[in-house]
Design a protein around this motif. Structure first.
Motif, PDB file in Angstrom:
ATOM      1  N   GLU A 124      46.295  47.154  43.470  1.00  0.00           N
ATOM      2  CA  GLU A 124      47.264  46.577  44.392  1.00  0.00           C
ATOM      3  C   GLU A 124      48.607  47.269  44.220  1.00  0.00           C
ATOM      4  O   GLU A 124      49.099  47.392  43.096  1.00  0.00           O
ATOM      5  N   PRO A 125      49.249  47.733  45.302  1.00  0.00           N
ATOM      6  CA  PRO A 125      50.572  48.346  45.207  1.00  0.00           C
ATOM      7  C   PRO A 125      51.545  47.414  44.495  1.00  0.00           C
ATOM      8  O   PRO A 125      51.621  46.223  44.789  1.00  0.00           O
ATOM      9  N   GLY A 126      52.239  47.953  43.515  1.00  0.00           N
ATOM     10  CA  GLY A 126      53.190  47.154  42.751  1.00  0.00           C
ATOM     11  C   GLY A 126      52.598  46.524  41.506  1.00  0.00           C
ATOM     12  O   GLY A 126      53.336  45.992  40.674  1.00  0.00           O
ATOM     13  N   SER A 127      51.270  46.558  41.384  1.00  0.00           N
ATOM     14  CA  SER A 127      50.643  45.972  40.197  1.00  0.00           C
ATOM     15  C   SER A 127      50.657  46.979  39.054  1.00  0.00           C
ATOM     16  O   SER A 127      50.839  48.178  39.251  1.00  0.00           O
ATOM     17  N   ARG A 128      50.463  46.490  37.843  1.00  0.00           N
ATOM     18  CA  ARG A 128      50.405  47.363  36.678  1.00  0.00           C
ATOM     19  C   ARG A 128      49.138  48.201  36.735  1.00  0.00           C
ATOM     20  O   ARG A 128      48.093  47.758  37.196  1.00  0.00           O
ATOM     21  N   LEU A 129      49.249  49.434  36.242  1.00  0.00           N
ATOM     22  CA  LEU A 129      48.100  50.330  36.256  1.00  0.00           C
ATOM     23  C   LEU A 129      46.959  49.789  35.426  1.00  0.00           C
ATOM     24  O   LEU A 129      45.790  49.952  35.772  1.00  0.00           O
ATOM     25  N   ASP A 130      47.273  49.098  34.307  1.00  0.00           N
ATOM     26  CA  ASP A 130      46.204  48.594  33.460  1.00  0.00           C
ATOM     27  C   ASP A 130      45.553  47.347  34.061  1.00  0.00           C
ATOM     28  O   ASP A 130      44.641  46.772  33.484  1.00  0.00           O
ATOM     29  N   GLY A 131      46.019  46.965  35.226  1.00  0.00           N
ATOM     30  CA  GLY A 131      45.405  45.822  35.906  1.00  0.00           C
ATOM     31  C   GLY A 131      44.635  46.267  37.138  1.00  0.00           C
ATOM     32  O   GLY A 131      44.633  45.580  38.154  1.00  0.00           O
ATOM     33  N   VAL A 132      44.008  47.418  37.055  1.00  0.00           N
ATOM     34  CA  VAL A 132      43.272  47.950  38.202  1.00  0.00           C
ATOM     35  C   VAL A 132      42.233  46.943  38.666  1.00  0.00           C
ATOM     36  O   VAL A 132      41.464  46.409  37.861  1.00  0.00           O
ATOM     37  N   ALA A 133      42.236  46.710  39.939  1.00  0.00           N
ATOM     38  CA  ALA A 133      41.272  45.757  40.496  1.00  0.00           C
ATOM     39  C   ALA A 133      39.942  46.445  40.726  1.00  0.00           C
ATOM     40  O   ALA A 133      39.879  47.572  41.189  1.00  0.00           O
ATOM     41  N   SER A 134      38.875  45.751  40.390  1.00  0.00           N
ATOM     42  CA  SER A 134      37.548  46.272  40.654  1.00  0.00           C
ATOM     43  C   SER A 134      37.217  46.050  42.129  1.00  0.00           C
ATOM     44  O   SER A 134      37.740  45.116  42.757  1.00  0.00           O
ATOM     45  N   PRO A 135      36.339  46.847  42.708  1.00  0.00           N
ATOM     46  CA  PRO A 135      35.946  46.660  44.096  1.00  0.00           C
ATOM     47  C   PRO A 135      35.418  45.232  44.330  1.00  0.00           C
ATOM     48  O   PRO A 135      34.642  44.725  43.539  1.00  0.00           O
ATOM     49  N   GLY A 136      35.890  44.628  45.397  1.00  0.00           N
ATOM     50  CA  GLY A 136      35.415  43.295  45.708  1.00  0.00           C
ATOM     51  C   GLY A 136      36.262  42.185  45.132  1.00  0.00           C
ATOM     52  O   GLY A 136      36.081  41.022  45.473  1.00  0.00           O
ATOM     53  N   GLU A 137      37.201  42.537  44.245  1.00  0.00           N
ATOM     54  CA  GLU A 137      38.057  41.496  43.675  1.00  0.00           C
ATOM     55  C   GLU A 137      39.157  41.119  44.665  1.00  0.00           C
ATOM     56  O   GLU A 137      39.609  41.941  45.431  1.00  0.00           O
TER      57      GLU A 137
END
Length: 215
Positions: free
Chosen positions: A202-215
């Motif tokens: 998500e734009p603006g989110s932390r890189l270590d919080g990468v969203a998995s597909p479908g989340e």
């Protein structure tokens, strides 16, 4: 498998010239057609006419337009095939898998040299830039964009591709250390999450919080 018989006609190569000569004629014709018309507008039928062979022969020697295009570039790997392999694995590891797959196949001196030539052709402007851009847009970026299913999917795909191209330029063309000599696994662990974030985060989110597909 028996070779498809050639149909003789004005300017068509003789059958006795052999498969190698016919394949070379198709490659020369394809290189000219792609340079003049770009990847999108070029057709296998037009390439066959330019080579003076039946269109069935083009399909005999090459799987399709993408395969023929890669052959004209003497590309060390097929970017569109890379995605097929990567997408066969876990979706939450797409970024790392992409980086690892690319580097493992380019960490060969011959492959690296050829990739540098292709990169220089692309960055140099002219017909080469156009045809490679159109190839990547149709065969690679559109497939990457389809992964996210987001409104900004095209931008996500282009940012991910920019990360990968930048890595290849730095490692193989510029040979900047320590990137040039870094282990593949190390680079995959470091750059992979960035590619994953561009595709799914998500734009603006932390890189270590990468969203998995479908989340």
């Amino acid at each position: 498998m028996s070779e498809v018989a050639e149909r003789r006609g004005p300017g068509r190569p003789r059958k006795e010239r052999g498969g190698a000569s016919t394949r070379s004629a198709i490659l020369r014709a394809a290189a000219d057609e792609f340079a003049e018309r770009g990847y999108e507008a070029a057709s296998l039928r037009a390439i066959a006419r330019r080579a003076g062979v039946d269109s069935a022969l083009v399909h005999h020697y090459f799987d399709g337009k993408a395969d023929l295009f890669a052959a004209t570039l003497e590309a060390p790997l097929r970017p569109d095939r890379v995605l097929e392999v990567v997408l066969a694995g876990p979706r939450d590891a797409v970024g790392e898998s992409l980086v690892r797959y690319l580097l493992e196949r380019l960490d060969d001196e011959k492959s690296a040299r050829r990739m540098v030539v292709i990169l220089r052709t692309v960055l140099g402007g002219g017909p080469g830039t156009r045809m490679v851009r159109e190839f990547l847009t149709r065969e690679v970026l559109s497939k990457l964009a389809a992964l996210s299913g987001r409104a900004d999917a095209d931008l996500r795909a282009e940012l991910a591709a920019a990360q990968l191209v930048g890595l290849m330029v730095t490692r193989y063309a510029l040979r900047v250390e320590p990137i040039a000599g870094a282990p593949v696994d190390d680079l995959a662990r470091r750059v992979g999450p960035v590619v994953q974030w561009h595709l799914f985060g998500e734009p603006g989110s932390r890189l270590d919080g990468v969203a998995s597909p479908g989340e």
